[in-house]
Write an enzyme that holds these catalytic residues in place. Sequence first.
Site, short mmCIF file in Angstrom:
data_model
loop_
_atom_site.label_atom_id
_atom_site.label_comp_id
_atom_site.label_asym_id
_atom_site.label_seq_id
_atom_site.Cartn_x
_atom_site.Cartn_y
_atom_site.Cartn_z
N GLU A 162 -11.59 -28.71 -92.42
CA GLU A 162 -12.79 -27.95 -92.06
C GLU A 162 -13.95 -28.34 -92.97
OE1 GLU A 162 -11.47 -23.59 -90.73
OE2 GLU A 162 -10.65 -24.18 -92.66
N ARG B 299 -1.49 -19.95 -89.77
CA ARG B 299 -2.53 -20.19 -90.77
C ARG B 299 -2.56 -19.03 -91.74
NH1 ARG B 299 -8.71 -20.88 -89.07
NH2 ARG B 299 -8.61 -18.64 -88.73
N ARG C 177 -22.68 -21.51 -87.85
CA ARG C 177 -22.05 -21.49 -86.52
C ARG C 177 -22.43 -20.27 -85.70
NH1 ARG C 177 -15.64 -20.91 -87.97
NH2 ARG C 177 -15.36 -19.88 -85.96
N CYS D 213 -7.70 -27.81 -83.73
CA CYS D 213 -7.51 -26.43 -83.30
C CYS D 213 -8.81 -25.67 -83.19
CB CYS D 213 -6.53 -25.69 -84.22
SG CYS D 213 -7.18 -25.48 -85.88
N ARG E 123 -4.12 -17.24 -85.98
CA ARG E 123 -5.12 -16.72 -86.92
C ARG E 123 -4.61 -15.39 -87.47
NH1 ARG E 123 -8.99 -19.02 -82.93
NH2 ARG E 123 -10.53 -20.26 -84.06
N HIS F 64 -17.50 -16.14 -82.58
CA HIS F 64 -16.27 -15.47 -82.16
C HIS F 64 -16.37 -14.90 -80.76
CE1 HIS F 64 -15.07 -16.22 -86.27
NE2 HIS F 64 -13.91 -16.40 -85.67
N ASN G 177 -14.73 -26.05 -85.63
CA ASN G 177 -15.79 -25.04 -85.70
C ASN G 177 -16.46 -25.09 -87.07
OD1 ASN G 177 -14.58 -24.35 -83.33
ND2 ASN G 177 -13.55 -22.54 -84.13
N ASP G 178 -15.63 -25.01 -88.10
CA ASP G 178 -16.20 -25.05 -89.44
C ASP G 178 -16.57 -26.47 -89.84
OD1 ASP G 178 -16.48 -22.42 -90.44
OD2 ASP G 178 -14.31 -22.23 -90.38
C1 PEP Z 1 -12.22 -23.82 -87.08
O1 PEP Z 1 -12.98 -23.66 -88.04
O2 PEP Z 1 -12.37 -24.72 -86.22
C2 PEP Z 1 -11.08 -22.90 -86.89
C3 PEP Z 1 -10.16 -23.12 -85.99
O3 PEP Z 1 -11.07 -21.79 -87.68
P1 PEP Z 1 -11.92 -20.43 -87.33
O4 PEP Z 1 -12.64 -20.66 -86.05
O5 PEP Z 1 -10.95 -19.33 -87.28
O6 PEP Z 1 -12.84 -20.38 -88.50
MG MG Z 2 -12.44 -22.26 -89.55
#
Ligand code: PEP
Ligand code: MG
Length: 607
Positions: free
Chosen positions: A467, A379, A501, A538, A339, A236, A490-491
Amino acid sequence: MVASQLRIPSILRTTVRTCQTGVIRPPRWAARPRFVVRPGPAQEEVMAQTGSLTVTGTGVVSGIAYAPVRRVQPRPQLPTGGTIDEGEQQAEIDHFAEAIVAVQNNLLERAEHATGNAAQVLRATAELTADRGLSRSVRKLIKQNETAEWAVVQAVDNLVTQFERLGGLYAERTTDLKDIRDRVVAELRGEPTPGVPEPTEPIVLVAEDLAPADTAGLDPELTVALVTEAGGKTSHTAIIARQLGIPCIVGTGKAIRRIKNDTTVLVDGAAGTVVANPDPDKAAAAVAESADYLNRVRSWRGPGRTSDGYGVELLANVGSGEAAAKAAAGQSEGVGLFRTELCFLSAPVEPGIDDQAAIYRSVLEPYAGRGGHTHVVIRTLDAGSDKPLAFANLETEENPALGVRGLRLATDNPDLLAHQLDAIAVARKGLDIDVWVMAPMVATVPEAREFAGACRDRGLWPGVMVEVPAVALNADQVLAEVEFFSIGTNDLTQYTMASDRLSPHLAALNDPWQPAVLRLIQMAAQAGLRANKPVGVCGEAAADPLLACVLAGLGVTSLSMAAPALPAVGVRLGDVTIEQCRQAACGALAAPDAVSAKARAAAILGG
Ligand code: PEP
Ligand code: MG
């Protein structure tokens, strides 16, 4: 009385196909070396360089910054007791009074140099520091022969307990009270002010790690770069830096501690390097070169398309109405990821439907009335793992990233999702805007079906995030249930590569350039082309200009990212043809690892 101070709490709120091969000439600008992002992290690598020191980490947001280092100061160790002699009472009371004045003056001085919300927050905190009720309680305890430090801790703890009992906005203010306690205790001991510094001149902020709450009020004019010991490409901290549009390096390990506070450093977010005491001429040249590139990026105007006119929608990731308004004023064509959980990080109880609706509406309004295909993707709560919500995640889990997060919360608490969908339905009433709603952490066809049903019952346009690898592997069946996919790289990367991550040790594995991750993205995107349904990305991968071209080549129809990252992606896409993107995608897919995947794409696309 403290309660009367709390009637102004709003000012205290700081919230928050088939492949062809062939030789393709890279575009001319691609020869510029500065924008090559170094693959993989070199942890804790420290080397002496002609009297200066270079610390290397994972560069996650490109850009150059040149400013002194300021570290986030650790919170003081709080005393659990402490007594004085009767004869020392007055001296201790005086010491406390001086500390209060010093903390208050420090806050007011910073407020003088700050603007907008940050200045208001600082003034309100200064006011709360000088609260008479609080001082009276501390003096009373000192008169019972307790040290000033111990008296402050007890007096604040009492107030915190009272505020928590009162709940609502009072409960939200307990963080401010604890912050004041830490500042006063540090002052009494003569230690530096704890927490995230509030600079009056530009600084490079260095921390072990940064939570979203720590950074809510950061001003990108003053905090010009972020460097953290922990974190990976999708942590983050990286997301926050992208939102702020400032260079960011994560995963330096403890090596960064060798660069002391106030040392002037040159941060290169693309190279992932922090150079202490750099040669001033070289630093000035790097800053100037960066400025040239920034001019090109700043003057870019949408919409997103390749040089031969192939459209790729460029959308914004947002976490609040304020962010949406800023993104809408820029080049974003809509919102690809709102988010929602970020709006409630400090909420002790589930916000009511009307309160939620007001927040959601504030994100929709800036894009309303634009016509065409303009849409906002909301979301549903992705609470859990690294973003726990007090009212949603009630149990501590051994493995929270693999636990009850996102849509899974609805199994035990269906009302949470129902209320949120009701609030979204209320929010969009009367607005001329397409509202799409998607669920995070979907893994199965029935989950997608049930979620889509709940959305359609309320007239909402349903989609799911990709994800969990299971969804990509089963893309045709899952997509048949919903109207769109949004790939959360990301996930998806974390779960495909089985690498946390947030771990700085796994940053090389946790890389969306991994061919296995690209393969899953291709599976999802191609399912979209077959079903004639949009499939966007995204996750943070969308904000990497080179990778963005590869994603377009894999077949994704939109890219959503922190708004400040959008023009650089637009510039890059505009320099290449869609055929080059497809060639680059083929090359990357066939690569044996992330580093060669990126190198192959760069060879075709340039850079
Ligand atoms: C992701 O997982 O790519 C995503 C956009 O969700 P977050 O980063 O909020 O987990
Ligand atoms: Mg995610």
